[in-house]
Write a protein that holds these residues in place. Structure first.
Motif, short mmCIF file in Angstrom:
data_model
loop_
_atom_site.label_atom_id
_atom_site.label_comp_id
_atom_site.label_asym_id
_atom_site.label_seq_id
_atom_site.Cartn_x
_atom_site.Cartn_y
_atom_site.Cartn_z
N ILE A 326 0.88 -1.25 -0.02
CA ILE A 326 -0.03 -0.12 -0.08
C ILE A 326 0.94 1.29 -0.04
CG2 ILE A 326 -1.82 1.22 1.16
CD1 ILE A 326 -2.62 -1.17 2.49
N ASP A 327 0.85 2.01 -0.85
CA ASP A 327 1.55 3.43 -1.12
C ASP A 327 3.06 3.11 -0.99
OD1 ASP A 327 -0.73 4.71 -1.49
OD2 ASP A 327 -1.01 5.30 0.38
N GLU A 329 4.49 0.81 0.64
CA GLU A 329 4.80 -0.02 1.87
C GLU A 329 4.45 -1.37 1.91
OE1 GLU A 329 6.96 0.92 4.63
OE2 GLU A 329 7.13 2.78 3.78
N TYR A 348 3.12 -3.15 9.24
CA TYR A 348 4.03 -3.02 8.30
C TYR A 348 5.42 -3.88 8.37
CZ TYR A 348 1.36 0.99 7.18
OH TYR A 348 0.15 1.81 6.83
N SER A 376 -6.36 2.94 11.97
CA SER A 376 -5.76 2.98 10.89
C SER A 376 -6.07 4.70 10.83
CB SER A 376 -6.16 2.38 9.62
OG SER A 376 -5.75 1.10 9.69
N SER A 377 -7.37 4.98 10.60
CA SER A 377 -7.72 6.32 10.66
C SER A 377 -6.79 7.26 11.69
CB SER A 377 -9.10 6.75 10.68
OG SER A 377 -9.71 7.83 10.77
N SER A 380 -3.48 7.86 11.12
CA SER A 380 -3.19 8.19 9.78
C SER A 380 -2.39 7.06 8.83
CB SER A 380 -2.35 9.56 9.72
OG SER A 380 -3.22 10.51 10.04
N TRP A 381 -2.69 5.98 9.07
CA TRP A 381 -2.11 4.68 8.42
C TRP A 381 -2.86 4.55 7.04
CZ3 TRP A 381 -1.83 0.70 12.95
CH2 TRP A 381 -0.83 1.16 14.01
N ASP A 382 -2.37 3.95 6.22
CA ASP A 382 -3.15 3.39 5.18
C ASP A 382 -3.53 2.23 5.08
OD1 ASP A 382 -3.27 5.82 3.82
OD2 ASP A 382 -1.21 5.69 2.81
N MET A 383 -3.23 1.38 6.22
CA MET A 383 -3.26 -0.13 6.44
C MET A 383 -4.85 -0.53 5.82
SD MET A 383 -2.62 -2.20 9.81
CE MET A 383 -1.18 -1.41 10.08
N LYS A 385 -8.60 1.16 4.79
CA LYS A 385 -9.31 2.24 4.52
C LYS A 385 -10.67 1.94 4.09
CE LYS A 385 -6.06 5.92 3.23
NZ LYS A 385 -5.72 6.72 1.76
N GLN A 387 -13.57 1.05 1.60
CA GLN A 387 -13.69 0.98 0.23
C GLN A 387 -14.91 1.29 -0.34
OE1 GLN A 387 -13.52 -3.14 -1.02
NE2 GLN A 387 -13.48 -2.66 -3.26
#
Length: 484
Positions: A326-327, A329, A348, A376-377, A380-383, A385, A387
């Motif tokens: 993801i991004d 990572e 991660y 995650s929110s 501020s992780w992108d783990m 989100k 959908q």
């Protein structure tokens, strides 16, 4: 379709939440910011309070741990571990990990590879003494290897295991493989290495390999060689659970919030489903693996071995864990579902962040992704989100063509066929599990593809040469044939 989810009101209050190690400032945001993992485009997402959501879904207990910057940021228990005894969930409450057992058990096999006892690409029958992988037309040219078993590409059958209640005797590892328990005998029905298909049966072969080359039961080998170096002091692969650990063990709960018979099932398939653990112990697993990748430790495995473990194979699967990028990572993790327990973990590879959620309910599958999204929110992780799903309106012609009975090509139930009825209810496609009567509503997301948006479970229909609907695929894996 509870069988396919690889799935009286209870009292909760803030004062009965259990213990936590710390109370970080973001905890209230996490607890009150649960959002669904999928949101229909054009709608405003609804946020949930964790305790209220547990009540709504009949999930008595939840336990969470978060790793932040290489340290446990917090671990906390919510609700009840056992409503009959009044035992609350705390940091040391044991949950059955389900398939989260697999990446932990995989470490034991990789330890033996590192020591030169096993090889990832050698025919596993070389190591097996008292049982052999069946030879047939599919294994004539390509033999099964440990790498294939670890990555679910060996062509082995038997998806998962239902477990045994406290009154039932459990088969040996070989008994499981021979079908002398409550699942079919293991077989190979695809040429090894050609396709990805999830197989708990394949991990049972790994279990037998470890037992036969070490001369030890799997738990006797893994507990000191893997779990202890990982700092997982409250965990064990022992099945059944030793009596001295019963006081810490959570009961398992059905979808309607009832304790299952005997409080929990036993799983002789230790590598596939037998781990008892806590989110705190799994947080330590993440910390140790992340430290190994950072070059800060070499135990229980070296960085070279862990790098191999975290290398993507078919379907973005590593040597044990599932992987995704993801991004830019790389993340590793695994879900777990035993009778009355639902869990998930994600973290991660090259950053010291991770989140683990364990629940003691069949409906925990519906809340754990919401918790992970909230975590995650908050960081501020992108783990994870939410959908966004675009839903369309199916034509009556399509719905009528789809309607009917569908039988699984694979044996799912211990006895009899697994049949699902698809029908139209108030203009919406609805599936009915003919075994337990569970009803699931599906929304159209493409011409012949539908999704149950809350769960994310999807079905896709296929036409034959005469343009008639003849088959259905569930979650891209399980195939059904339309029958009269």
């Amino acid at each position: 379709m509870r069988h396919l989810i690889i799935a009286a009101a209870l009292f909760f209050s803030v004062c009965s939440l259990g213990q936590q190690s710390t109370v970080p400032e973001e905890l209230l945001t996490i607890e009150n910011g649960l959002v669904p993992p999928r949101i229909v485009e054009g709608t405003t997402p609804v946020t949930y309070n964790l305790i209220e959501r547990m009540q709504e879904l009949n999930v008595p207990g939840v336990s969470i741990a978060v790793v932040r910057d290489g340290k446990i940021r917090f671990s906390k228990g919510y609700g009840m571990a056992n409503t009959a005894t009044g035992t609350k969930v705390n940091e040391e409450t044991l949950f059955q990990a389900g398939s989260i057992s697999k990446p932990l058990a995989a470490l034991g096999a990789l330890k033996l590879v590192e020591e030169g006892i096993l090889d990832l690409d050698t025919d596993v029958n070389t190591y097996l003494k008292n049982w052999k992988v069946p030879n047939n037309e599919f294994t004539k040219e390509q033999k099964i290897t440990l790498r294939q078993l670890l990555t679910h590409t060996a062509g082995t059958t038997v998806h998962g295991f239902p477990g045994y209640n406290q009154q039932e005797s459990m088969p040996s590892t070989i008994g499981v493989l021979d079908g002398r328990g409550n699942t079919d005998a293991l077989d190979i029905d695809t040429e090894p290495g050609t396709n990805w298909r999830y197989s708990g049966g394949g991990y049972t072969i790994i279990e037998l390999i470890v037992e036969e080359v070490t001369g030890m039961e799997l738990d006797a080998y893994l507990d000191p060689m893997i779990l202890t170096p990982l700092g997982m002091s409250n965990s064990t692969f022992a099945q059944p659970l030793p009596e001295n650990k019963h006081a810490k063990a959570s009961a398992a709960y059905t979808a309607d919030g009832k304790i299952i018979d005997g409080h929990w099932n036993n799983y002789p398939e230790q590598a596939a489903a037998g781990l008892w653990t806590t989110p705190t112990d799994l947080a330590n697993y993440y910390i140790r693996i992340q430290e190994i990748m950072a070059g800060e430790r070499q135990n229980p495995l070296t960085k070279s071995t862990v790098e191999q473990m975290l290398t993507k194979h078919k379907n973005e699967w590593g040597l044990g864990p599932t992987l995704k990028t993801i991004d830019g990572e790389l993340l590793f993790g695994h879900g777990g579902k035993n009778a009355g327990f639902s869990n998930n973990m994600m973290g991660y590879v090259n950053k010291g962040d991770a989140a683990i959620v364990m629940t003691n309910g069949d409906n925990g599958t519906k809340i754990m992704q919401e918790i992970l999204a909230s975590i995650s929110s908050a960081y501020s992780w992108d783990m994870v989100k939410s959908q966004k799903i675009k839903v369309t309106s199916p034509s009556l012609e399509v719905l009528n063509a789809i309607s009917g009975n569908y039988k699984s090509k694979r044996q799912i139930l211990p006895v009899g066929d697994f049949i699902v009825t698809m029908k139209i209810v108030n203009g919406q496609l609805t599936g009915v599990d003919n075994t337990d009567g569970e009803v699931i509503h599906f929304s159209q997301i493409d011409n012949l593809k539908f999704m149950n948006v809350p769960s994310g479970n999807s079905i896709e229909f296929h036409r034959d040469a005469d343009n008639n609907i003849n088959t259905m695929t569930y979650n891209g894996q399980l195939e059904f044939i339309k029958i009269e």
